[in-house]
Motif scaffolding. Sequence first.
Motif, short mmCIF file in Angstrom:
data_model
loop_
_atom_site.label_atom_id
_atom_site.label_comp_id
_atom_site.label_asym_id
_atom_site.label_seq_id
_atom_site.Cartn_x
_atom_site.Cartn_y
_atom_site.Cartn_z
N UNK A 169 0.65 16.05 -4.58
CA UNK A 169 1.73 16.26 -3.52
C UNK A 169 2.33 14.81 -3.40
N UNK A 170 1.75 13.74 -3.60
CA UNK A 170 2.51 12.57 -3.27
C UNK A 170 3.50 12.24 -4.53
N UNK A 171 3.18 12.84 -5.54
CA UNK A 171 4.03 12.57 -6.58
C UNK A 171 5.38 13.31 -6.55
N UNK A 172 5.30 14.25 -5.86
CA UNK A 172 6.61 15.12 -5.45
C UNK A 172 7.70 14.39 -4.41
N UNK A 173 6.72 13.27 -3.80
CA UNK A 173 8.01 12.37 -3.11
C UNK A 173 7.89 10.92 -3.44
N UNK A 174 7.80 10.81 -4.61
CA UNK A 174 8.12 9.49 -5.49
C UNK A 174 6.83 8.57 -5.87
N UNK A 175 5.47 8.97 -5.47
CA UNK A 175 4.36 8.39 -5.93
C UNK A 175 4.45 8.17 -7.33
N UNK A 176 4.05 7.24 -7.86
CA UNK A 176 3.57 5.97 -7.50
C UNK A 176 4.69 4.77 -7.31
N UNK A 177 5.61 4.94 -7.99
CA UNK A 177 6.74 3.98 -8.09
C UNK A 177 7.81 4.04 -7.12
N UNK A 226 -2.75 6.33 -2.90
CA UNK A 226 -1.80 7.15 -2.17
C UNK A 226 -1.54 6.23 -0.67
N UNK A 227 -2.66 5.56 -0.28
CA UNK A 227 -2.63 5.09 0.85
C UNK A 227 -1.70 3.86 0.70
N UNK A 228 -1.93 3.20 -0.26
CA UNK A 228 -1.13 1.62 -0.61
C UNK A 228 0.57 1.98 -1.08
N UNK A 229 0.63 3.21 -1.37
CA UNK A 229 1.83 3.74 -1.48
C UNK A 229 2.63 4.22 -0.19
N UNK A 230 1.89 4.93 0.57
CA UNK A 230 2.32 5.36 1.76
C UNK A 230 2.59 4.22 2.80
N UNK A 231 1.46 3.40 3.14
CA UNK A 231 1.81 1.96 3.73
C UNK A 231 1.63 0.76 2.82
N UNK A 232 2.64 0.39 2.52
CA UNK A 232 2.80 -0.78 1.44
C UNK A 232 2.06 -1.88 1.97
N UNK A 233 1.81 -2.15 3.25
CA UNK A 233 1.11 -3.52 3.82
C UNK A 233 -0.49 -3.28 3.83
N UNK A 234 -0.60 -2.07 3.32
CA UNK A 234 -2.25 -1.75 3.15
C UNK A 234 -3.12 -1.91 4.42
N UNK A 287 -5.13 1.84 7.88
CA UNK A 287 -5.04 2.97 7.16
C UNK A 287 -6.19 3.54 6.23
N UNK A 288 -7.09 2.56 6.27
CA UNK A 288 -8.43 3.05 5.54
C UNK A 288 -9.38 3.31 6.39
N UNK A 289 -9.63 2.67 7.33
CA UNK A 289 -10.83 2.86 8.34
C UNK A 289 -10.51 4.34 8.95
N UNK A 290 -11.65 5.05 9.27
CA UNK A 290 -11.47 6.32 10.00
C UNK A 290 -10.90 5.99 11.55
N UNK A 291 -10.25 7.41 11.95
CA UNK A 291 -9.70 7.01 13.25
C UNK A 291 -8.09 7.60 13.41
N UNK A 292 -7.55 7.21 14.33
CA UNK A 292 -6.16 7.68 14.69
C UNK A 292 -4.92 7.15 13.68
N UNK A 293 -5.22 5.95 13.02
CA UNK A 293 -4.33 5.40 12.20
C UNK A 293 -4.69 5.57 10.67
N UNK A 294 -5.83 6.23 10.49
CA UNK A 294 -6.15 6.48 8.91
C UNK A 294 -4.95 7.33 8.58
N UNK A 295 -4.66 7.02 7.09
CA UNK A 295 -3.68 7.76 6.39
C UNK A 295 -3.75 9.03 6.45
N UNK A 296 -4.96 9.62 6.23
CA UNK A 296 -4.94 11.33 6.16
C UNK A 296 -5.40 11.92 7.38
#
Lengths: 248, 301
Positions: free
Chosen positions: A66-74, A120-128, A132-141
């Motif tokens: 899915x991410x590749x369709x939007x430009x992942x990884x580069x 994919x997290x690091x592609x979606x949110x470049x600041x990492x 974006x990794x912890x569970x919760x409202x800000x988690x990427x997925x």
Amino acid sequence: MSEFRLMPRLDNHGVRRLISLPDLLRTGSISERMEAAGTSVSYASSGGSRADAADLKVLQEQIVALAKRFGFPNEGRAAGRASFDAECAQWLVEAPIISGGEALRDDVWAFVACCIAPEVVLWRFEDGHADRFHGGLRNTFQRLWLRARSLDRGAGAPQRWQLVEALSEDAVVQIVERPSIGADPTLACAIAEAWLATAARIGASRMEDVTRRAVRRIRIDNEITCLASLGEPELVRRLEAFFDKAAL
Amino acid sequence: MTAIAYPFLRPGPDRISAGPWLVTRDGEPCVFADGHLDHFDYSTNLEAVRHFEVDVEGVAADTGLRADEIKLLCVVTFGTGGRRLQRARRIVTREVIQAGREAIVLALAIEGREVSELFVLTTEIILLSSGTVRRRVSPVTTGARLWRDEFRAAVEPLGARFPMEAMSFATVFPTGHGDALWYLDWSPQTLHHDFATSVRLLINLDRPAFVEAVQQADEVTLRMLMCSVTTQMVRSAIDLDHFPLDQTEASPSSVSAVIEAWVEQAFPGQSAEAVRTLAQHDPSRFELAIGSLFAGELGNE
């Protein structure tokens, strides 16, 4: 009834351990990351069948595809990533792997972000950022799953995912990430519908301030009025009045 | 819990007679010890029933409405997910109450696979229609919340209050610190996270005498250990401007809430700012107060 799928869970300690290992996040395998997380990975002890390595691999492949369709990884510009958000949100709700009570758990989504698709997290949110990794409202997925769950017009509804696609990021945060209103899909959807109608009338450029004022008043009113108990016509009328007043 | 000032009259508590929720599993009553249901998993389906009676005439008298005109709605909302604020919530039962229909039985099914960590059944009496209004402060708006109660049940075992793990520091910290006895793995930046899953005390396996003392629950060792851990966490937290977190953001099981409880216990009635000042200007008294808190509590867990 099909057997319920038990997803691996990753506690906060494991999240911190993994995000301190950026190379593993970028290039490691699911099993390598799980091994590094050690005892921080757990499952519900009973109540279904554990998602096995093949299940997790399929989940990873589908997210990456899915991410590749939007430009992942580069590649991938901001607009493309927003489109990824909308499509991924819908897919996560419709995907059979993470569902029911498991989808409500922060530690399940922490596992998805840290062990299944951290690249994919690091592609979606470049600041990492760690959030974006912890569970919760800000988690990427998890944030995507929450918005699709809250703004789903229902299977079979015309333009089922229009609210997910049309609402601005700010509006989604104001509506979905406020537990008092976002946790109830009936209420969240109705507010989103009122947002859509108001945006069509006054223009999207004015909506940020209007939304914040309207949602603040809705949240206050919801403390003394059970908005979710109102029938649809009354609820729509009430919510549109909040937006109308905020737009004055 | 935030107190709400309702801008309309509400009935007195004696106007509603709400029986307890009777929750059954396969026809057998469930026992909730300290609000916790044992042996629950996603395959467990529950039935919940409660008897409910409203003194409609009394409600009308208390709220300045007419008993023969007032129409009420009893709703039950099912919530789940998250320790404090539920991530999913929906109304599962609606029953109209009015003169002549004052006693009802609320019944609902709870599907195990939809439950996450806990479930909450919120029963409310809502104004459906007011009829003739007799007083300026009578409730008139459809949906006005007149009464509520909440039944909360945790379905997951609560973890140890202080998760510990033994590991070789030579492996975990290959660039040094291999001789340290312990390491507290946590971050003051995540005060809103759940304590049980975000704080962990690592014990150095390469120091077998220390590991054994901890395993044997040696009181002096544990007390000194707990004292150091608590001092570190309290000192870090009180230096943060946003500590303690707002109660609407932090759950009772959050890192913030646990530290706040320690602060309250060690420095009763003092603000975080006062404790911060003490830590800066009189560190000995600060550590003395914290050192008085524990008596080998880790050994009891």
